[in-house]
Design a protein around this motif. Structure first.
Motif, PDB file in Angstrom:
ATOM      1  N   LYS A 192       0.831  -1.203   0.000  1.00 40.51           N
ATOM      2  CA  LYS A 192       0.000   0.000   0.000  1.00 40.51           C
ATOM      3  C   LYS A 192       0.866   1.254   0.000  1.00 40.51           C
ATOM      4  CE  LYS A 192      -3.871   2.225   2.385  1.00 40.51           C
ATOM      5  NZ  LYS A 192      -3.293   3.577   2.260  1.00 40.51           N
ATOM      6  N   TYR A 193       1.941   1.239   0.778  1.00 43.75           N
ATOM      7  CA  TYR A 193       2.831   2.401   0.823  1.00 43.75           C
ATOM      8  C   TYR A 193       3.439   2.653  -0.553  1.00 43.75           C
ATOM      9  CZ  TYR A 193       6.615   5.519   2.186  1.00 43.75           C
ATOM     10  OH  TYR A 193       7.467   6.598   2.282  1.00 43.75           O
ATOM     11  N   ILE A 194       3.867   1.597  -1.206  1.00 48.76           N
ATOM     12  CA  ILE A 194       4.443   1.749  -2.551  1.00 48.76           C
ATOM     13  C   ILE A 194       3.402   2.295  -3.518  1.00 48.76           C
ATOM     14  CG2 ILE A 194       5.366   0.468  -4.532  1.00 48.76           C
ATOM     15  CD1 ILE A 194       6.712  -1.379  -2.472  1.00 48.76           C
ATOM     16  N   GLY A 195       2.200   1.740  -3.460  1.00 45.91           N
ATOM     17  CA  GLY A 195       1.138   2.221  -4.345  1.00 45.91           C
ATOM     18  C   GLY A 195       0.783   3.668  -4.102  1.00 45.91           C
ATOM     19  N   ASP A 196       0.766   4.083  -2.835  1.00 45.09           N
ATOM     20  CA  ASP A 196       0.372   5.451  -2.494  1.00 45.09           C
ATOM     21  C   ASP A 196       1.480   6.469  -2.750  1.00 45.09           C
ATOM     22  OD1 ASP A 196      -2.061   4.469  -1.675  1.00 45.09           O
ATOM     23  OD2 ASP A 196      -1.604   4.545   0.473  1.00 45.09           O
ATOM     24  N   ASN A 197       2.745   6.055  -2.563  1.00 49.42           N
ATOM     25  CA  ASN A 197       3.838   7.025  -2.579  1.00 49.42           C
ATOM     26  C   ASN A 197       4.797   6.888  -3.755  1.00 49.42           C
ATOM     27  OD1 ASN A 197       3.708   8.466   0.270  1.00 49.42           O
ATOM     28  ND2 ASN A 197       3.252   6.304   0.605  1.00 49.42           N
ATOM     29  N   VAL A 198       4.777   5.752  -4.398  1.00 45.63           N
ATOM     30  CA  VAL A 198       5.659   5.554  -5.556  1.00 45.63           C
ATOM     31  C   VAL A 198       4.843   5.426  -6.831  1.00 45.63           C
ATOM     32  CG1 VAL A 198       7.507   4.143  -6.541  1.00 45.63           C
ATOM     33  CG2 VAL A 198       7.337   4.416  -4.050  1.00 45.63           C
ATOM     34  N   GLY A 199       3.786   4.631  -6.770  1.00 44.06           N
ATOM     35  CA  GLY A 199       2.926   4.449  -7.933  1.00 44.06           C
ATOM     36  C   GLY A 199       2.373   3.040  -7.969  1.00 44.06           C
ATOM     37  N   LEU A 200       1.107   2.917  -8.341  1.00 47.29           N
ATOM     38  CA  LEU A 200       0.474   1.603  -8.382  1.00 47.29           C
ATOM     39  C   LEU A 200       1.203   0.647  -9.313  1.00 47.29           C
ATOM     40  CD1 LEU A 200      -3.310   2.626  -8.442  1.00 47.29           C
ATOM     41  CD2 LEU A 200      -2.035   1.648  -6.534  1.00 47.29           C
ATOM     42  N   GLU A 229       4.207   0.227  -9.676  1.00 48.49           N
ATOM     43  CA  GLU A 229       5.457  -0.291  -9.115  1.00 48.49           C
ATOM     44  C   GLU A 229       5.251  -1.458  -8.144  1.00 48.49           C
ATOM     45  OE1 GLU A 229       8.432   0.578 -10.077  1.00 48.49           O
ATOM     46  OE2 GLU A 229       7.512   1.964 -11.508  1.00 48.49           O
ATOM     47  N   LYS A 230       4.003  -1.760  -7.796  1.00 48.44           N
ATOM     48  CA  LYS A 230       3.753  -2.814  -6.822  1.00 48.44           C
ATOM     49  C   LYS A 230       4.167  -4.187  -7.346  1.00 48.44           C
ATOM     50  CE  LYS A 230      -0.195  -2.616  -4.605  1.00 48.44           C
ATOM     51  NZ  LYS A 230      -1.643  -2.421  -4.312  1.00 48.44           N
ATOM     52  N   VAL A 231       3.777  -4.510  -8.566  1.00 50.88           N
ATOM     53  CA  VAL A 231       4.098  -5.821  -9.125  1.00 50.88           C
ATOM     54  C   VAL A 231       5.602  -6.001  -9.310  1.00 50.88           C
ATOM     55  CG1 VAL A 231       3.832  -7.337 -11.125  1.00 50.88           C
ATOM     56  CG2 VAL A 231       1.829  -6.201 -10.146  1.00 50.88           C
ATOM     57  N   PRO A 232       6.320  -5.027  -9.899  1.00 51.46           N
ATOM     58  CA  PRO A 232       7.785  -5.186  -9.989  1.00 51.46           C
ATOM     59  C   PRO A 232       8.447  -5.371  -8.622  1.00 51.46           C
ATOM     60  CG  PRO A 232       7.055  -3.436 -11.449  1.00 51.46           C
ATOM     61  CD  PRO A 232       5.865  -3.832 -10.633  1.00 51.46           C
ATOM     62  N   TRP A 233       7.932  -4.690  -7.618  1.00 52.63           N
ATOM     63  CA  TRP A 233       8.482  -4.841  -6.269  1.00 52.63           C
ATOM     64  C   TRP A 233       8.332  -6.289  -5.789  1.00 52.63           C
ATOM     65  CZ3 TRP A 233      10.966  -1.813  -2.600  1.00 52.63           C
ATOM     66  CH2 TRP A 233      10.961  -2.294  -1.297  1.00 52.63           C
ATOM     67  N   VAL A 234       7.125  -6.842  -5.956  1.00 51.97           N
ATOM     68  CA  VAL A 234       6.881  -8.227  -5.556  1.00 51.97           C
ATOM     69  C   VAL A 234       7.802  -9.168  -6.327  1.00 51.97           C
ATOM     70  CG1 VAL A 234       5.195 -10.109  -5.598  1.00 51.97           C
ATOM     71  CG2 VAL A 234       4.497  -7.828  -4.832  1.00 51.97           C
ATOM     72  N   HIS A 235       7.891  -8.973  -7.646  1.00 53.72           N
ATOM     73  CA  HIS A 235       8.727  -9.844  -8.465  1.00 53.72           C
ATOM     74  C   HIS A 235      10.188  -9.796  -8.022  1.00 53.72           C
ATOM     75  CE1 HIS A 235       5.889 -10.180 -12.201  1.00 53.72           C
ATOM     76  NE2 HIS A 235       5.293 -10.480 -11.069  1.00 53.72           N
ATOM     77  N   LYS A 236      10.668  -8.611  -7.718  1.00 55.37           N
ATOM     78  CA  LYS A 236      12.075  -8.457  -7.329  1.00 55.37           C
ATOM     79  C   LYS A 236      12.389  -9.219  -6.054  1.00 55.37           C
ATOM     80  CE  LYS A 236      15.451  -5.004  -5.797  1.00 55.37           C
ATOM     81  NZ  LYS A 236      15.711  -3.557  -5.566  1.00 55.37           N
ATOM     82  N   HIS A 237      11.571  -9.017  -5.020  1.00 56.70           N
ATOM     83  CA  HIS A 237      11.911  -9.581  -3.720  1.00 56.70           C
ATOM     84  C   HIS A 237      11.544 -11.056  -3.616  1.00 56.70           C
ATOM     85  CE1 HIS A 237      13.370  -5.848  -2.100  1.00 56.70           C
ATOM     86  NE2 HIS A 237      12.337  -5.234  -2.626  1.00 56.70           N
ATOM     87  N   VAL A 238      10.455 -11.461  -4.252  1.00 55.63           N
ATOM     88  CA  VAL A 238      10.143 -12.883  -4.290  1.00 55.63           C
ATOM     89  C   VAL A 238      11.201 -13.617  -5.107  1.00 55.63           C
ATOM     90  CG1 VAL A 238       8.524 -14.604  -5.154  1.00 55.63           C
ATOM     91  CG2 VAL A 238       7.671 -12.617  -3.903  1.00 55.63           C
ATOM     92  N   GLY A 239      11.589 -13.032  -6.230  1.00 56.20           N
ATOM     93  CA  GLY A 239      12.601 -13.664  -7.068  1.00 56.20           C
ATOM     94  C   GLY A 239      13.919 -13.842  -6.340  1.00 56.20           C
ATOM     95  N   LYS A 240      14.332 -12.847  -5.581  1.00 54.85           N
ATOM     96  CA  LYS A 240      15.580 -12.943  -4.815  1.00 54.85           C
ATOM     97  C   LYS A 240      15.495 -14.080  -3.791  1.00 54.85           C
ATOM     98  CE  LYS A 240      18.689 -10.219  -1.871  1.00 54.85           C
ATOM     99  NZ  LYS A 240      18.901  -8.889  -1.229  1.00 54.85           N
ATOM    100  N   GLY A 241      14.367 -14.150  -3.097  1.00 51.60           N
ATOM    101  CA  GLY A 241      14.189 -15.208  -2.106  1.00 51.60           C
ATOM    102  C   GLY A 241      14.111 -16.578  -2.739  1.00 51.60           C
ATOM    103  N   PHE A 242      13.405 -16.701  -3.848  1.00 50.91           N
ATOM    104  CA  PHE A 242      13.260 -17.992  -4.515  1.00 50.91           C
ATOM    105  C   PHE A 242      14.591 -18.477  -5.089  1.00 50.91           C
ATOM    106  CE2 PHE A 242       8.439 -18.206  -5.567  1.00 50.91           C
ATOM    107  CZ  PHE A 242       8.152 -18.145  -4.216  1.00 50.91           C
ATOM    108  N   ARG A 300      -1.645 -14.060  -8.681  1.00 53.87           N
ATOM    109  CA  ARG A 300      -2.254 -12.727  -8.762  1.00 53.87           C
ATOM    110  C   ARG A 300      -1.255 -11.677  -9.254  1.00 53.87           C
ATOM    111  NH1 ARG A 300      -3.269 -11.537  -2.397  1.00 53.87           N
ATOM    112  NH2 ARG A 300      -3.722 -13.769  -2.484  1.00 53.87           N
ATOM    113  N   TYR A 301       0.034 -11.996  -9.127  1.00 49.45           N
ATOM    114  CA  TYR A 301       1.066 -11.066  -9.588  1.00 49.45           C
ATOM    115  C   TYR A 301       1.717 -11.539 -10.886  1.00 49.45           C
ATOM    116  CZ  TYR A 301       0.576  -9.153  -4.924  1.00 49.45           C
ATOM    117  OH  TYR A 301       0.063  -8.584  -3.773  1.00 49.45           O
TER     118      TYR A 301
END
Length: 225
Positions: free
Chosen positions: A127-135, A137-150, A187-188
């Motif tokens: 929500k913070y990313i969507g409100d302050n960076v842009g909606l 950017e939410k999916v790329p954020w998820v992809h980046k951090h999930v991808g790093k963990g995976f 969903r992402y």
């Protein structure tokens, strides 16, 4: 009214799980409860409606996160803490292997999920990313951090996996990992092609009754529409 046995003893209070159907940490605790064959009362907390911030829930978990578990007078929050508590108190279907080396791999894999994936894709962060960076950017954020963990999990588990993450039995690593690779990332539009081991585990998890029964769509608060 307190229910009593014929000998005058009280019946043990049923476990109460404060959960949200689509929350991966709640999903993990549901899997653990199912694997151990523990009956529990489902107490829905709708994150989208902000029910986790209501005063009555903050008395249970002051940080306002789910899941939370009540076991008699014991109140616990945080999925990892809850699962370890269940492992200590309810030894049926152990979630930690006896072998110390294999147990250490389970701790590492579980912490990869709990420390490096889960906190970064919680609803407040998105929500913070969507409100302050842009909606957008939410999916790329998820992809980046999930991808790093995976990527880290693929490397960690490659020499230890069997049918499941650390062998042919379901342990702690599976309980924490399964919610993220069984449905959640759809969903992402997350591409799992770079993670063959995790993809194989996802298919195995879908066949496990304890995981099937813990799926979001099987919960009483799963949105119909």
């Amino acid at each position: 009214m307190v229910m009593m046995k014929d000998n005058g003893e009280e019946f043990p209070k049923k476990l109460q799980l404060y959960s949200f159907s689509t929350s991966p940490p709640s999903f993990s605790v549901r899997i653990a409860l199912n694997l151990k064959g523990l009956d529990y009362e489902y107490k829905a907390v709708n994150l989208f409606k902000g029910e986790q911030h209501r005063p009555e829930f903050l008395k249970i978990n002051p940080i306002g996160f789910i899941p939370a578990l009540m076991d008699g007078d014991m109140v616990l929050a945080d999925s990892f803490a809850i699962i370890l508590y269940l492992e200590e108190k309810y030894p049926q279907h152990p979630l930690l292997p006896c072998d110390l080396a294999k147990r250490a791999i389970n701790y590492q894999a579980a912490n990869f999920v709990c420390s490096s994936i889960q906190p970064l894709i919680r609803l407040p962060i998105l929500k913070y990313i969507g409100d302050n960076v842009g909606l957008e950017e939410k999916v790329p954020w998820v992809h980046k951090h999930v991808g790093k963990g995976f990527t880290a999990l693929e490397k960690l588990l490659k020499d230890h996996a069997g049918k499941y993450a650390t062998g042919d039995e379901i342990f702690l690593a599976d309980v924490l990992l399964a919610p993220y690779i069984v449905g959640y990332l759809q969903r992402y539009n997350f591409d799992m092609s770079e993670y063959p081991l995790l993809s194989r585990l996802a298919e195995a998890y879908k066949q496990v009754p304890a995981i099937q029964d813990a799926m979001p769509e099987k919960q009483p608060d799963f949105p119909i529409n």
